[in-house]
Design a protein around this motif. Structure first.
Motif, mmCIF file in Angstrom:
data_model
loop_
_atom_site.group_PDB
_atom_site.id
_atom_site.type_symbol
_atom_site.label_atom_id
_atom_site.label_comp_id
_atom_site.label_asym_id
_atom_site.label_seq_id
_atom_site.Cartn_x
_atom_site.Cartn_y
_atom_site.Cartn_z
ATOM 1 N N CYS B 325 0.853 -0.869 -0.131
ATOM 2 C CA CYS B 325 -0.314 0.225 -0.784
ATOM 3 C C CYS B 325 0.831 1.416 0.367
ATOM 4 O O CYS B 325 1.562 1.243 0.883
ATOM 5 C CB CYS B 325 -0.678 0.114 1.949
ATOM 6 N N ILE B 326 0.903 1.917 -0.376
ATOM 7 C CA ILE B 326 1.435 3.693 -1.131
ATOM 8 C C ILE B 326 0.836 4.477 0.015
ATOM 9 O O ILE B 326 1.019 5.766 -0.083
ATOM 10 C CB ILE B 326 2.171 3.931 -2.527
ATOM 11 N N ASN B 327 0.022 4.479 0.447
ATOM 12 C CA ASN B 327 -0.830 5.412 1.035
ATOM 13 C C ASN B 327 -1.579 5.883 0.741
ATOM 14 O O ASN B 327 -1.411 7.639 0.483
ATOM 15 C CB ASN B 327 -0.336 5.766 2.593
ATOM 16 N N CYS B 328 -1.695 5.899 -0.727
ATOM 17 C CA CYS B 328 -2.292 7.303 -1.290
ATOM 18 C C CYS B 328 -3.932 7.676 -1.719
ATOM 19 O O CYS B 328 -4.463 8.901 -1.582
ATOM 20 C CB CYS B 328 -2.107 6.790 -2.694
ATOM 21 N N GLY B 329 -4.553 6.926 -0.839
ATOM 22 C CA GLY B 329 -6.262 7.330 0.194
ATOM 23 C C GLY B 329 -7.455 7.134 -0.606
ATOM 24 O O GLY B 329 -8.227 7.946 -0.624
ATOM 25 N N ARG B 330 -6.820 6.082 -2.049
ATOM 26 C CA ARG B 330 -8.042 6.728 -3.293
ATOM 27 C C ARG B 330 -9.045 5.743 -2.633
ATOM 28 O O ARG B 330 -10.582 6.192 -3.020
ATOM 29 C CB ARG B 330 -7.640 6.026 -4.381
ATOM 30 N N CYS B 331 -8.490 4.832 -1.787
ATOM 31 C CA CYS B 331 -10.022 3.629 -1.187
ATOM 32 C C CYS B 331 -10.673 4.703 -0.498
ATOM 33 O O CYS B 331 -12.089 4.376 0.193
ATOM 34 C CB CYS B 331 -9.333 2.692 -0.954
ATOM 35 N N LEU B 342 -8.414 1.140 5.043
ATOM 36 C CA LEU B 342 -7.092 1.195 5.697
ATOM 37 C C LEU B 342 -7.018 0.170 7.105
ATOM 38 O O LEU B 342 -6.570 0.370 7.695
ATOM 39 C CB LEU B 342 -6.626 2.152 5.039
ATOM 40 N N CYS B 362 -7.897 1.171 -6.380
ATOM 41 C CA CYS B 362 -6.109 1.039 -6.078
ATOM 42 C C CYS B 362 -5.462 0.878 -6.932
ATOM 43 O O CYS B 362 -4.918 -0.108 -7.826
ATOM 44 C CB CYS B 362 -6.253 0.192 -4.883
ATOM 45 N N PRO B 363 -4.378 1.770 -7.278
ATOM 46 C CA PRO B 363 -3.298 2.055 -7.881
ATOM 47 C C PRO B 363 -2.352 0.767 -7.970
ATOM 48 O O PRO B 363 -1.269 0.234 -8.538
ATOM 49 C CB PRO B 363 -2.577 2.985 -7.737
ATOM 50 N N CYS B 364 -2.324 -0.252 -6.461
ATOM 51 C CA CYS B 364 -1.471 -1.808 -6.288
ATOM 52 C C CYS B 364 -2.242 -3.059 -6.177
ATOM 53 O O CYS B 364 -1.280 -3.193 -5.633
ATOM 54 C CB CYS B 364 -1.314 -1.169 -4.587
ATOM 55 N N ILE B 366 -4.942 -3.958 -4.675
ATOM 56 C CA ILE B 366 -5.021 -4.445 -3.640
ATOM 57 C C ILE B 366 -6.276 -5.489 -3.274
ATOM 58 O O ILE B 366 -7.593 -4.435 -3.600
ATOM 59 C CB ILE B 366 -4.203 -3.825 -2.309
ATOM 60 N N ILE B 368 -8.545 -4.747 -1.498
ATOM 61 C CA ILE B 368 -8.989 -4.503 -0.026
ATOM 62 C C ILE B 368 -9.928 -4.388 0.180
ATOM 63 O O ILE B 368 -10.759 -4.564 1.717
ATOM 64 C CB ILE B 368 -8.694 -3.099 0.250
HETATM 65 S S1 SF4 Z 1 -5.660 2.932 -2.392
HETATM 66 FE FE1 SF4 Z 1 -4.379 1.160 -2.536
HETATM 67 S S2 SF4 Z 1 -2.842 1.848 -2.278
HETATM 68 FE FE2 SF4 Z 1 -3.950 4.278 -1.706
HETATM 69 S S3 SF4 Z 1 -4.487 3.423 0.398
HETATM 70 FE FE3 SF4 Z 1 -6.095 2.541 -0.449
HETATM 71 S S4 SF4 Z 1 -5.210 0.313 -0.467
HETATM 72 FE FE4 SF4 Z 1 -3.244 1.527 0.196
#
Ligand code: SF4
Ligand code: SF4
Lengths: 293, 373
Positions: B325-331, B342, B362-364, B366, B368
């Motif tokens: 997770c890059i903690n981008c906050g999109r989710c 998160l 999620c750009p990664c 994940i 989630i």
């Molecule tokens: S969208 Fe994905 S990468 Fe971004 S904060 Fe949420 S889990 Fe982490």
């Protein structure tokens, strides 16, 4: 095959690179071409600042090979690239290399606790913690000529500062581009610069002393856009973002004014990012066991 | 709330036609603590009540009671009553009631078998606007639109009955503009009902959900009667027949299905294994139950298809490697329910509607959504 948004980690990094290109080109023009014109440097030295970026990219390669066993563009790349752009044109290359090695180590081992590592390393590099609040950011041209900058100079970036972080106009462009592409937590630079602007502006109004250079401070804007909003150490919820940015905006104004014009903002970001870790700690209240009959 | 247009490749196509699969060898009905009315080998007619204490569940086929078996329904392992099909579709005859002189007391009486519908009608006294939502969120699914096409006359009769009952002037049927080809086919029938309007909506995600629909179209919630297509059909069945129907539609398709995707009509309680015997599935496939956004990969073969399943997709078993997770906050920012995916203590979060938007942005890559479950 998957239904997924076009945006992924790689495209975010590419957006940052695109946003930074005009700043890098202007940095080369200001710290290379203009000096070459005045015969202060040779033709090959025009591209000298790119060596910092090259060292950073090598550092990142080392990091990513250690972490993933193959090269790929991860979000950490932004940190490495930005670090190479926020330093002075005449930074000692050996000291810089040591700092990049530190950045590799921190990026490799940092897990739970987050902080702005580039701010810390920059402050270490400039001797800020040893009391050196006036680190020299001027290039040879700026050292040899006594300038009085007009408004346009300040906005375009003809002023003393980090080699690729002096152009206010290109920074605004970078911010608009990154926000439009939804690759940045745009609320953070917006709120923090607004707080900084209001505080500095208010001070000028009270003291009736106007300093355009302070108000449109590209160095501060660069730090807010590329360092303060870094995903790893910045908050996610709207409320936390506003509190964090307001806090670093106010601190940046105070530190820039009373401590160090160039490095104060990085101290503010470092403090803000460290304090943010405490908001994640859950305070466990003792359970109410109830009264025994 | 953010309404987004989903990026979906055109690699999956589902035909706008219905294929019937109404003769499974066995039917599986979950017991759910109900008391059995029949013993092993007893004969049951189609539409007979199967339990002593629950008059909502009827037999979708005629045949003999075969026994009990554990099967997966909606992801849970449950004991099921198994009925062996005799393919004779024997039933006690019935005639549908007309909705011409529908009364409020009859409406409430008929809805006792469906608490959600009953509460909906009890909570609304005056209706100025009847809304039927056909919109379907899950990419590639054609279930709702085909359900609408197949039951067009029933739905129009229902709307007319309700319109007269509530003396209401406005009736709107909402569907996505990308489904307008179906409307062209139905327009001559709908045209005979002057009070009924067709409203086309943009292809935006989550408009199938009632709360999102009402927010997007700024519906006056006090005097509007909102029904989705399934509710409308259940309501029609309860009012005219006294029980809900035992067959339903499911979209089936995917890149790893050799045949073209289609909508199938099946009986409630059909096993997935039996349905898939009619198709050729390529090797190394994953079966996604309920689609790519809201669904999950199938873990066991012993799955019973019930009306909670709307789409079955067969896709290549290709794993996309999730990054950290890059903690981008999109989710966090996209979640329509205001959940922070998160947070660690989310597993008990009942607010999650499993819309899959957090996974989508999620750009990664994940997964989630599964952490919030
Ligand atoms: S969208 Fe994905 S990468 Fe971004 S904060 Fe949420 S889990 Fe982490
Ligand atoms: S799946 Fe759940 S947590 Fe994820 S966006 Fe939808 S409601 Fe929110």
């Amino acid at each position: 095959m998957i239904v997924h948004d076009k945006k992924n980690e790689k495209s975010i990094v590419l957006d940052y690179i695109i946003a930074l290109v005009p700043l890098i080109i202007f940095g080369l023009y200001k710290n290379g071409y203009l000096m070459y014109q005045k015969n202060l440097i040779s033709l090959s030295k025009i591209f000298y600042p790119l060596i910092y970026s090259l060292i950073s990219i090598l550092g990142y390669t080392l990091y990513i090979l250690g972490k993933e066993k193959h090269f790929q563009l991860n979000y950490e790349f932004i940190n490495f690239l930005v670090f190479s752009l926020m330093i002075s044109w005449n930074t000692n290359i050996y000291i810089y290399t040591i700092m990049v090695i530190f950045l590799v180590i921190i990026s490799f081992f940092k897990k739970e606790w987050q902080f702005s590592e580039v701010s810390l390393l920059k402050l270490l590099m400039t001797g800020f913690f040893l009391g050196n609040f006036n680190y020299n950011y001027a290039n040879t041209l700026e050292l040899n000529y006594n300038y009085s900058y007009n408004y346009w100079d300040i906005l375009l970036g003809h002023q003393i500062g980090p080699w690729a972080g002096t152009s206010f106009i290109f920074l605004i462009w970078a911010f608009i581009y990154l926000s439009y592409r939804k690759s940045i937590k745009s609320l953070i630079p917006l709120v923090s610069y607004l707080c900084y602007f209001l505080l500095i502006g208010g001070d000028f109004l009270i003291n009736k002393k106007f300093d355009f250079n302070f108000l449109f401070n590209a160095n501060v804007l660069f730090a807010f856009i590329f360092v303060a909003s870094n995903n790893f150490h910045s908050p996610n919820t709207k409320m936390k973002k506003i509190i964090y940015s307001g806090f670093i905006g106010i601190l940046a104004a105070l530190f820039s004014k009373f401590l160090s014009y160039y490095d104060g903002v990085y101290l503010a970001i470092l403090i803000g990012s460290i304090l943010l870790n405490f908001s994640k700690i859950k305070i466990k209240l003792p359970k109410n066991k109830g009264n025994k009959a | 709330m953010k309404f987004i247009h989903l990026e979906k490749p055109d690699t999956i196509i589902i035909k706008e036609s219905i294929k019937e699969f109404l003769n499974p060898d066995y039917i599986y009905i979950p017991l759910n603590n109900n008391k059995l009315k029949y013993n092993q080998n007893d004969y049951v007619y189609k539409d007979d009540y199967l339990f002593l204490n629950n008059y909502n569940i009827t037999s979708p086929i005629s045949g003999n009671i075969f026994g009990l078996k554990n099967m997966f329904i909606d992801g849970k392992n449950q004991k099921c009553l198994v009925i062996k099909n005799d393919f004779r579709e024997k039933r006690n005859n019935f005639k549908r009631k007309s909705l011409k002189n529908l009364t409020y007391s009859f409406l409430l009486e008929s809805l006792k078998k469906d608490k959600n519908l009953l509460n909906k009608f009890k909570s609304i006294k005056q209706v100025d606007n009847i809304i039927i939502n056909i919109i379907e969120d899950e990419p590639y699914s054609k279930t709702n639109i085909m359900l609408f096409k197949e039951n067009l006359n029933d739905i129009l009769n229902l709307i007319e009955g309700l319109r007269i009952l509530y003396n209401c002037k406005k009736c709107n049927i909402y569907l996505k503009d990308c489904d307008s080809s179906i409307i062209e086919e139905c327009i001559s029938t709908i045209g005979t009902y002057p009070f009924i309007n067709i409203s086309l909506a943009d292809d935006l995600y989550l408009l199938e959900k009632e709360f999102a629909f009402k927010e997007y179209f700024k519906v006056d919630v006090r005097n509007s009667l909102y029904l989705n297509i399934r509710e409308a059909i259940d309501l029609y069945d309860l009012l005219t027949k006294g029980v809900k129907r035992e067959d339903f539609l499911v979209s089936i398709g995917g890149i790893n299905l050799k045949e073209k995707g289609e909508v199938v009509k099946i009986k409630k309680g059909t096993s997935l294994k039996e349905l898939l015997k009619n198709y050729t599935i390529k090797n190394d496939s994953t079966i996604m139950i309920n689609g790519l956004m809201q669904g999950n990969p199938l873990l066991s073969d012993d799955v019973i298809i019930d009306d909670a399943i709307k789409i079955i997709l067969i896709i290549p078993n290709k794993k996309i490697r999730a990054h950290r997770c890059i903690n981008c906050g999109r989710c966090v920012n996209i979640c329509p329910m205001g959940i922070n995916p998160l947070k660690e203590n989310n597993s008990k979060n009942s607010k999650c509607i499993h819309c899959g938007l957090c996974n989508y942005v999620c750009p990664c890559y994940i997964n989630i959504k599964n952490k919030v479950r």
